[in-house]
Design a protein around this motif. Structure first.
Motif, PDB file in Angstrom:
ATOM      1  N   ASN A  12      48.007  30.328  37.277  1.00 64.76           N
ATOM      2  CA  ASN A  12      47.014  30.140  35.674  1.00 64.76           C
ATOM      3  C   ASN A  12      47.401  31.750  35.161  1.00 64.76           C
ATOM      4  O   ASN A  12      47.745  32.281  36.393  1.00 64.76           O
ATOM      5  CB  ASN A  12      45.721  30.574  35.516  1.00 64.76           C
ATOM      6  N   THR A  19      43.191  37.475  37.572  1.00 65.40           N
ATOM      7  CA  THR A  19      42.843  37.035  38.845  1.00 65.40           C
ATOM      8  C   THR A  19      43.507  37.000  40.127  1.00 65.40           C
ATOM      9  O   THR A  19      43.935  35.637  40.017  1.00 65.40           O
ATOM     10  CB  THR A  19      41.687  36.732  38.620  1.00 65.40           C
ATOM     11  N   ARG A  21      43.436  35.526  44.276  1.00 65.54           N
ATOM     12  CA  ARG A  21      42.724  35.127  45.289  1.00 65.54           C
ATOM     13  C   ARG A  21      43.622  35.648  46.754  1.00 65.54           C
ATOM     14  O   ARG A  21      43.916  34.582  46.412  1.00 65.54           O
ATOM     15  CB  ARG A  21      41.366  34.171  44.998  1.00 65.54           C
ATOM     16  N   GLU A  52      43.031  41.733  39.514  1.00 62.38           N
ATOM     17  CA  GLU A  52      41.898  41.384  40.095  1.00 62.38           C
ATOM     18  C   GLU A  52      41.911  40.838  41.033  1.00 62.38           C
ATOM     19  O   GLU A  52      41.931  40.241  41.024  1.00 62.38           O
ATOM     20  CB  GLU A  52      41.066  41.883  38.610  1.00 62.38           C
ATOM     21  N   PHE A  53      41.882  41.361  41.859  1.00 59.36           N
ATOM     22  CA  PHE A  53      41.273  41.391  42.905  1.00 59.36           C
ATOM     23  C   PHE A  53      40.364  40.455  44.002  1.00 59.36           C
ATOM     24  O   PHE A  53      39.054  41.428  43.380  1.00 59.36           O
ATOM     25  CB  PHE A  53      42.025  41.850  43.998  1.00 59.36           C
ATOM     26  N   GLN A  54      39.963  38.800  44.066  1.00 57.71           N
ATOM     27  CA  GLN A  54      39.258  38.593  44.714  1.00 57.71           C
ATOM     28  C   GLN A  54      39.504  38.149  46.239  1.00 57.71           C
ATOM     29  O   GLN A  54      40.381  37.628  46.370  1.00 57.71           O
ATOM     30  CB  GLN A  54      38.404  37.651  43.780  1.00 57.71           C
ATOM     31  N   PHE A  81      38.189  36.538  50.063  1.00 62.73           N
ATOM     32  CA  PHE A  81      37.028  35.748  50.688  1.00 62.73           C
ATOM     33  C   PHE A  81      37.348  35.899  52.129  1.00 62.73           C
ATOM     34  O   PHE A  81      38.421  35.871  52.308  1.00 62.73           O
ATOM     35  CB  PHE A  81      36.970  34.580  49.755  1.00 62.73           C
ATOM     36  N   LYS A  94      39.424  48.110  46.977  1.00 60.78           N
ATOM     37  CA  LYS A  94      40.132  47.718  45.372  1.00 60.78           C
ATOM     38  C   LYS A  94      39.693  46.438  45.133  1.00 60.78           C
ATOM     39  O   LYS A  94      40.868  45.650  44.400  1.00 60.78           O
ATOM     40  CB  LYS A  94      41.407  48.088  45.803  1.00 60.78           C
ATOM     41  N   TYR A  95      38.730  45.471  45.410  1.00 57.10           N
ATOM     42  CA  TYR A  95      38.640  44.137  45.208  1.00 57.10           C
ATOM     43  C   TYR A  95      37.343  43.811  45.548  1.00 57.10           C
ATOM     44  O   TYR A  95      36.077  44.414  45.932  1.00 57.10           O
ATOM     45  CB  TYR A  95      39.450  42.994  46.206  1.00 57.10           C
ATOM     46  N   PHE A  96      36.741  42.548  45.171  1.00 53.34           N
ATOM     47  CA  PHE A  96      35.778  41.750  45.072  1.00 53.34           C
ATOM     48  C   PHE A  96      35.660  41.110  46.225  1.00 53.34           C
ATOM     49  O   PHE A  96      36.440  40.355  46.348  1.00 53.34           O
ATOM     50  CB  PHE A  96      35.015  41.432  43.651  1.00 53.34           C
ATOM     51  N   ALA A  97      34.541  41.218  47.185  1.00 60.57           N
ATOM     52  CA  ALA A  97      34.394  40.938  48.147  1.00 60.57           C
ATOM     53  C   ALA A  97      33.475  40.042  48.526  1.00 60.57           C
ATOM     54  O   ALA A  97      32.553  39.859  47.565  1.00 60.57           O
ATOM     55  CB  ALA A  97      34.201  41.857  49.303  1.00 60.57           C
ATOM     56  N   ALA A  98      33.768  38.767  48.944  1.00 60.80           N
ATOM     57  CA  ALA A  98      32.992  37.639  49.213  1.00 60.80           C
ATOM     58  C   ALA A  98      33.033  37.011  50.406  1.00 60.80           C
ATOM     59  O   ALA A  98      33.835  36.941  50.969  1.00 60.80           O
ATOM     60  CB  ALA A  98      32.897  36.659  48.118  1.00 60.80           C
ATOM     61  N   THR A 149      42.142  26.911  43.435  1.00 61.41           N
ATOM     62  CA  THR A 149      42.012  28.498  43.070  1.00 61.41           C
ATOM     63  C   THR A 149      42.125  30.027  43.865  1.00 61.41           C
ATOM     64  O   THR A 149      42.287  31.421  43.927  1.00 61.41           O
ATOM     65  CB  THR A 149      40.081  28.784  43.244  1.00 61.41           C
ATOM     66  N   MET A 173      41.122  48.472  38.952  1.00 60.63           N
ATOM     67  CA  MET A 173      40.357  47.816  38.893  1.00 60.63           C
ATOM     68  C   MET A 173      40.025  49.200  38.215  1.00 60.63           C
ATOM     69  O   MET A 173      40.200  50.476  38.044  1.00 60.63           O
ATOM     70  CB  MET A 173      38.697  47.747  40.026  1.00 60.63           C
ATOM     71  N   ARG A 198      32.220  28.395  38.119  1.00 55.36           N
ATOM     72  CA  ARG A 198      31.655  29.021  38.649  1.00 55.36           C
ATOM     73  C   ARG A 198      29.918  29.249  38.713  1.00 55.36           C
ATOM     74  O   ARG A 198      29.785  30.062  37.609  1.00 55.36           O
ATOM     75  CB  ARG A 198      32.283  29.838  39.393  1.00 55.36           C
ATOM     76  N   ALA A 216      29.530  30.902  48.717  1.00 58.48           N
ATOM     77  CA  ALA A 216      30.545  32.486  48.709  1.00 58.48           C
ATOM     78  C   ALA A 216      28.729  33.091  49.407  1.00 58.48           C
ATOM     79  O   ALA A 216      28.348  33.118  48.160  1.00 58.48           O
ATOM     80  CB  ALA A 216      31.264  32.479  48.452  1.00 58.48           C
ATOM     81  N   GLY A 217      29.385  34.214  49.850  1.00 59.55           N
ATOM     82  CA  GLY A 217      28.081  35.875  49.676  1.00 59.55           C
ATOM     83  C   GLY A 217      28.702  36.633  49.266  1.00 59.55           C
ATOM     84  O   GLY A 217      29.833  37.085  49.158  1.00 59.55           O
ATOM     85  N   VAL A 218      27.791  37.646  48.058  1.00 63.32           N
ATOM     86  CA  VAL A 218      28.771  38.511  47.410  1.00 63.32           C
ATOM     87  C   VAL A 218      27.179  39.532  47.417  1.00 63.32           C
ATOM     88  O   VAL A 218      26.381  40.046  47.399  1.00 63.32           O
ATOM     89  CB  VAL A 218      28.349  38.096  46.066  1.00 63.32           C
ATOM     90  N   PRO A 219      27.940  41.018  48.841  1.00 61.21           N
ATOM     91  CA  PRO A 219      27.635  41.158  48.703  1.00 61.21           C
ATOM     92  C   PRO A 219      27.246  42.563  48.063  1.00 61.21           C
ATOM     93  O   PRO A 219      28.412  43.399  47.643  1.00 61.21           O
ATOM     94  CB  PRO A 219      27.808  42.151  50.443  1.00 61.21           C
ATOM     95  N   LEU A 223      31.065  42.962  40.225  1.00 65.11           N
ATOM     96  CA  LEU A 223      30.638  42.303  41.365  1.00 65.11           C
ATOM     97  C   LEU A 223      31.995  40.900  41.185  1.00 65.11           C
ATOM     98  O   LEU A 223      32.079  40.680  42.566  1.00 65.11           O
ATOM     99  CB  LEU A 223      29.456  41.945  41.745  1.00 65.11           C
ATOM    100  N   PRO A 267      35.668  39.423  39.249  1.00 68.19           N
ATOM    101  CA  PRO A 267      36.791  39.623  38.442  1.00 68.19           C
ATOM    102  C   PRO A 267      36.023  39.430  36.575  1.00 68.19           C
ATOM    103  O   PRO A 267      35.161  38.467  36.765  1.00 68.19           O
ATOM    104  CB  PRO A 267      38.063  38.674  38.718  1.00 68.19           C
TER     105      PRO A 267
END
Lengths: 368, 368
Positions: A58, A62, A64, A102-104, A106, A127-131, A146, B1, B64, B131-134, B141, B143
């Motif tokens: 989509n 973002t 993922r 933008e990168f997420q 996991f 360079k990404y949003f981490a989870a 997703t 970003m 979300r 999910a945990g987001v630190p 934090l 996208p």
């Protein structure tokens, strides 16, 4: 959530956490070399096979990525950065002046994994949003469609559990006197193979729900060359050796004989043919590439200290899960293993003719 | 970003981890009562204000939710379940035979937070993908436009840092002899207030990028009644008391005087008016509701043991961050605090006329 998504909790073991001398994070050089060897292949495959014109991606900008079985780092960070670099390159070249992506990312592993260490060692300028996503990858872990790219390195040869027949003294598949699927008993191999088939199918079904149509999945997994038994490989011989050390511990009264008899490694090394058949019969993914992964350590016999540390970082969790967390006992087991291994290394390994294989597999999620 | 997303690392302290007697997870009854009191309000507001016909909620059927400053549980789980129940109810009643909604819940807190305990205590049959987001919530934090509901309970009165003027002996805002913004010095209050304004604005800007248009944000935050100073409240007096104990420790040579002089709590309790002004001038969110949260513990004086444990679970991280992690020293500080507090409780608190306020705020992300 639908009923199909009943939780299989999977094993409660994980690689050794923290960053101490016995930790996975300090003893994962082999896995790192493998990731390095896969780097170019992953980059090339993403450039060639990822398609941003795919309508199932989509337009949210973002992207993922999930690493299934990431452990406590740091290997996962290198792999993820490599993937992102390739995805960005493809995005910028395929589309005309696209908005920034933008990168997420996991990071998934079992609940027992040391996520605190993972998070503490995250690169400070990623360079990404981490989870972090806790849970067995034999369950659903993400909402439908997703994910755009999944990655799993050196994780899928770990089964969700030891097949119950191999610890049942009344079953013809009882694995008496061995802690692994050595391949010498057909019945044992059949039980392990069935568990592997079932687990891999469950994994593919879960990922099929989570990965958007046209999304990619990179799998790096340990396996066997055609016609070679686990017991004929250096790895198999090492693991058998751990088994003999556990038997010694039972003789010395450190652990009970019953506990040793009921201990089996939840590991299965499959052949290329077997893997291919499971993926094809699952039907949700197309095999874009399946190759042997060549890397410097794949053919050489590593030195004793290295192998002993690597074994401990990998197996201490499973050993504790079965024999209990008494550190006195755990210490005795692995110290004995280290000593016996060192004493017998040359005599045993001089005759080893085979090594296991690491497979590189690229799958593409079918568009339903 | 984009460049705007430069990381502010924020504090490295967190609530006390694990589930031992000093842990936050065992000492967060106050926060739990507050969450219980907010339960009905949250439910009602979601039913009334959440709009699934909003075109900015894309049609992926993934909803979300993120909890900013979730700590190590278990309060966050109760709140999240309450939110999901309300969202599901609204979804099913507003839309005609909609496809099932899948929930992805992100638990955010600083990197030093004990995510291992959080993950280990996740309900085994949660109705969502966790999910945990630190990372500090004063940074980006997530996208762009990927969250539908944000929640932050008892976290935003924690500043990203102690304002530097209050520890600068050359500044008129030097907070000599106090560890908190008591309100008695105008200069100190001004420095703290400026930091709070800046932090809250940063928080709102980050969330404005992450929350889809029409998305909701529930904020529960500690504050002050109009015209009441922090030093006049039970909470302020308790925190001052911790300050006097640290001064005792310096006299006894347990910690240095300089260290005590440079210690300030990164906390600010604002008035309703101040908060409202910050939100309005930020401009990304509409204030749908702002109320005082009434709960059983908000007006009563809690017993000594309860208050001491609560203070320790909350402040041990900040104390260790400043004075070092020598457990001998930390133990001495908090044992002295417990004893002195118990010895002086009735004489000091008999005259307390005011309590701080807990605010309930519901914001809606403007549609740009």
């Amino acid at each position: 959530m639908a009923n199909e998504e009943i939780k299989i909790l999977g094993g409660s073991w994980a690689m050794v956490g923290g960053d101490g001398p016995c930790s996975y994070s300090q003893n994962s050089t082999y896995q790192r070399e493998m990731a390095d060897a896969a780097k170019g292949m992953i980059h090339g495959e993403i450039i060639e096979k990822l398609d941003f014109n795919n309508p199932h991606f989509n337009s949210s900008n973002t992207f993922r990525i999930a690493d299934f079985g990431c452990s406590a780092g740091p290997n996962t960070f290198f792999s993820v950065e490599n993937i992102i670099e390739a995805v960005e390159h493809k995005y910028d070249t395929q589309l005309h002046n696209p908005p920034p992506l933008e990168f997420q990312v996991f990071f998934n592993d079992v609940i027992a994994n040391d996520f605190n260490t993972l998070f503490n060692t995250l690169p400070s300028f990623q360079k990404y949003f981490a989870a972090g996503v806790p849970g067995s990858f034999y369950c659903r872990l993400f909402p439908k469609s997703t994910l755009h790219l999944a990655y799993s390195s050196y994780a899928l040869h770990w089964l969700s559990k030891v097949p119950k027949e191999v610890v049942d003294s009344k079953s013809p598949a009882w694995n008496k006197g061995s802690i692994l699927c050595s391949g010498t008993s057909k019945e044992v191999a059949k039980a392990y193979s069935a568990q592997f088939k079932n687990d891999t199918d469950t994994f593919l079904n879960a990922r099929a729900r989570e990965i958007a149509g046209g999304g990619l999945m990179v799998i790096i997994i340990a396996g066997l060359p055609d016609g070679i038994l686990m017991s004929e490989t250096g790895t198999g011989i090492s693991y058998d050796f751990l088994g003999s050390c556990l038997a010694d511990m039972a003789k010395l009264g450190v652990v009970s004989k019953e506990k040793v008899d009921s201990f089996n490694l939840p590991l299965y090394y499959s052949s290329a043919k077997e893997l291919e058949e499971i993926i094809r019969s699952n039907g949700h993914f197309c095999i874009e590439r399946m190759d042997k992964l060549n890397h410097p350590m794949s053919q050489k016999k590593p030195n004793v200290e290295f192998l002993v540390s690597q074994c401990r970082a990998t197996f201490q969790g499973v050993v504790e899960d079965h024999f209990g967390r008494d550190q006195h006992v755990v210490e005795k087991i692995f110290q004995h293993f280290a000593k016996k291994y060192a004493d017998n290394y040359y005599s045993i390994f001089s005759g080893v003719r085979h090594q296991h294989i690491d497979f590189f597999i690229l799958l593409k999620r079918n568009i339903d």
